[in-house]
Design an enzyme around this catalytic site. Structure first.
Site, short mmCIF file in Angstrom:
data_model
loop_
_atom_site.label_atom_id
_atom_site.label_comp_id
_atom_site.label_asym_id
_atom_site.label_seq_id
_atom_site.Cartn_x
_atom_site.Cartn_y
_atom_site.Cartn_z
N ASP A 163 0.87 -1.19 0.00
CA ASP A 163 0.00 0.00 0.00
C ASP A 163 0.91 1.24 0.00
O ASP A 163 2.13 1.13 0.08
CB ASP A 163 -0.93 -0.01 1.23
CG ASP A 163 -1.96 1.12 1.21
OD1 ASP A 163 -2.33 1.59 0.13
OD2 ASP A 163 -2.41 1.55 2.30
N SER A 164 0.26 2.40 -0.04
CA SER A 164 1.02 3.66 0.04
C SER A 164 1.36 4.00 1.48
O SER A 164 2.23 4.81 1.76
CB SER A 164 0.15 4.79 -0.52
OG SER A 164 -1.03 4.88 0.26
N CYS A 220 -4.57 -1.69 -1.92
CA CYS A 220 -4.79 -0.27 -2.17
C CYS A 220 -5.73 -0.14 -3.36
O CYS A 220 -5.41 -0.62 -4.45
CB CYS A 220 -3.44 0.38 -2.49
SG CYS A 220 -3.57 2.09 -3.02
N GLU A 277 -3.99 7.57 9.08
CA GLU A 277 -2.55 7.51 9.37
C GLU A 277 -2.28 8.06 10.78
O GLU A 277 -1.48 7.52 11.54
CB GLU A 277 -1.75 8.32 8.34
CG GLU A 277 -1.72 7.74 6.94
CD GLU A 277 -0.67 6.65 6.73
OE1 GLU A 277 0.32 6.62 7.49
OE2 GLU A 277 -0.86 5.83 5.82
N CYS A 306 -11.31 2.66 0.23
CA CYS A 306 -9.88 2.93 0.46
C CYS A 306 -9.53 2.08 1.67
O CYS A 306 -10.26 2.07 2.67
CB CYS A 306 -9.66 4.41 0.77
SG CYS A 306 -8.02 4.79 1.41
N HIS A 354 -7.48 2.42 3.90
CA HIS A 354 -7.25 3.15 5.16
C HIS A 354 -8.53 3.25 5.99
O HIS A 354 -8.47 3.42 7.21
CB HIS A 354 -6.77 4.58 4.87
CG HIS A 354 -5.30 4.68 4.58
ND1 HIS A 354 -4.74 4.28 3.39
CD2 HIS A 354 -4.27 5.16 5.34
CE1 HIS A 354 -3.43 4.51 3.43
NE2 HIS A 354 -3.12 5.04 4.60
N1 DGL Z 1 -4.95 2.97 0.91
C1 DGL Z 1 -5.10 3.47 -0.38
C2 DGL Z 1 -6.37 3.03 -1.08
O1 DGL Z 1 -6.92 2.01 -0.76
C3 DGL Z 1 -4.60 4.80 -0.83
C4 DGL Z 1 -4.44 5.96 0.06
C5 DGL Z 1 -3.61 7.07 -0.57
O2 DGL Z 1 -2.38 6.94 -0.56
O3 DGL Z 1 -4.17 8.03 -1.12
O4 DGL Z 1 -6.83 3.67 -1.97
#
Ligand code: DGL
Length: 263
Positions: free
Chosen positions: A11-12, A75, A152, A183, A185
């Site tokens: 992931d990012s 992600c 985060e 997402c 996150h």
């Molecule tokens: N966790 C990521 C997703 O599912 C991306 C979050 C990001 O870096 O913008 O899209």
């Protein structure tokens, strides 16, 4: 001890940990490698070609270096554009995460809200998902990077402001009865999203379906007698590294190690 399959979760940032938790609950015996590209965070605001190139390079290098058996692109922002190129490049199976529009539409009576990154809500892939699977239910789109930042922050022990969350979610509040957490996150701030949208709104994410798919591809059953190793790597020094490592230790991970592109 017999060799366990090695799974890479990518992931990012820390969002992929929500997917990791689902996979680990099913298959605690796997060796987990988690890589996050925080050097290019947030992916939701990254230029398309840069994102495709970075993910291809980082994931290929990691797969080669650690002899990875299965890759999970945890992600949505990346999965909605990188899967074809990554799959043609790697011999290793690649599982992606895309917004759960189909199950959400089946559950909705009124309308579906898609909460994701600004990039994910705009992707052709997402538009196609909506066209093919929204069952004529309206889909309200909400792309917000700040929600990703809040996740985060929360993982690092920061308090979450419900007032701010209410403002961010206001455009879809009271319009929908099912919300897709598009997402990875967002399951990390699921409780807060639920509080703001109200108990009557059903929240849907893709984590469990991904875990099931991983288990299916590996063709193995849960073995709680073996605990696999859990290593985590980042492409840049993480923000508030100490606080992050405390949270990671609770999930069984060793402290973050650097992983860079290039020599
Ligand atoms: N966790 C990521 C997703 O599912 C991306 C979050 C990001 O870096 O913008 O899209």
């Amino acid at each position: 001890m017999s060799q366990q399959p090695k799974v890479l979760i990518f992931d990012s940032g820390v969002g992929g940990l929500s997917v990791y938790k689902e996979i680990e609950a099913r298959l605690p015996q796997l060796d987990y490698y988690y890589l996050f590209d925080n050097a290019a965070y947030p992916y939701g605001e990254l230029e398309r070609q840069t994102l495709i190139e970075r993910v291809n390079q980082l994931v290929s290098l990691m797969v080669e270096k650690h002899k990875i058996d299965l890759v999970v692109i945890a992600c949505n922002t990346a999965s909605t554009i990188v899967l074809p190129s990554l799959r043609s490049r790697l011999m290793t199976p690649v599982v992606g995460v895309v917004p759960a529009i189909k199950p959400a539409s089946n559950l909705a009576n009124k309308a579906v809200g898609l909460i994701a990154t600004p990039a994910t809500v705009k992707r052709e892939y997402t538009q196609e998902l909506i066209k093919d699977f929204s069952q004529n239910k309206p889909v309200e789109l909400l792309g917000v990077t700040r929600l990703v930042d809040i996740a985060e922050e929360k993982l690092r022990g920061h308090p979450v402001s419900l007032k701010e969350m209410s403002q961010l979610l206001a455009p879809i509040a009271n319009k929908i009865d099912v919300a897709v957490l598009g997402c990875t996150h967002f399951p990390l701030i699921k409780e807060e999203i639920q509080t703001v949208l109200g108990e009557k709104v059903l929240l849907v994410d893709s984590g469990e379906a991904i875990a099931r798919r991983v288990q299916e591809l590996l063709g193995i059953n849960k073995n709680s007698n073996i605990e696999g190793k859990k290593d985590i790597y980042s492409s840049a020094t993480p923000w508030q590294e100490d606080a992050l490592n405390i949270a990671l230790a609770k999930l069984g991970f060793n402290p973050v190690r650097p992983f860079h592109l290039g020599p």
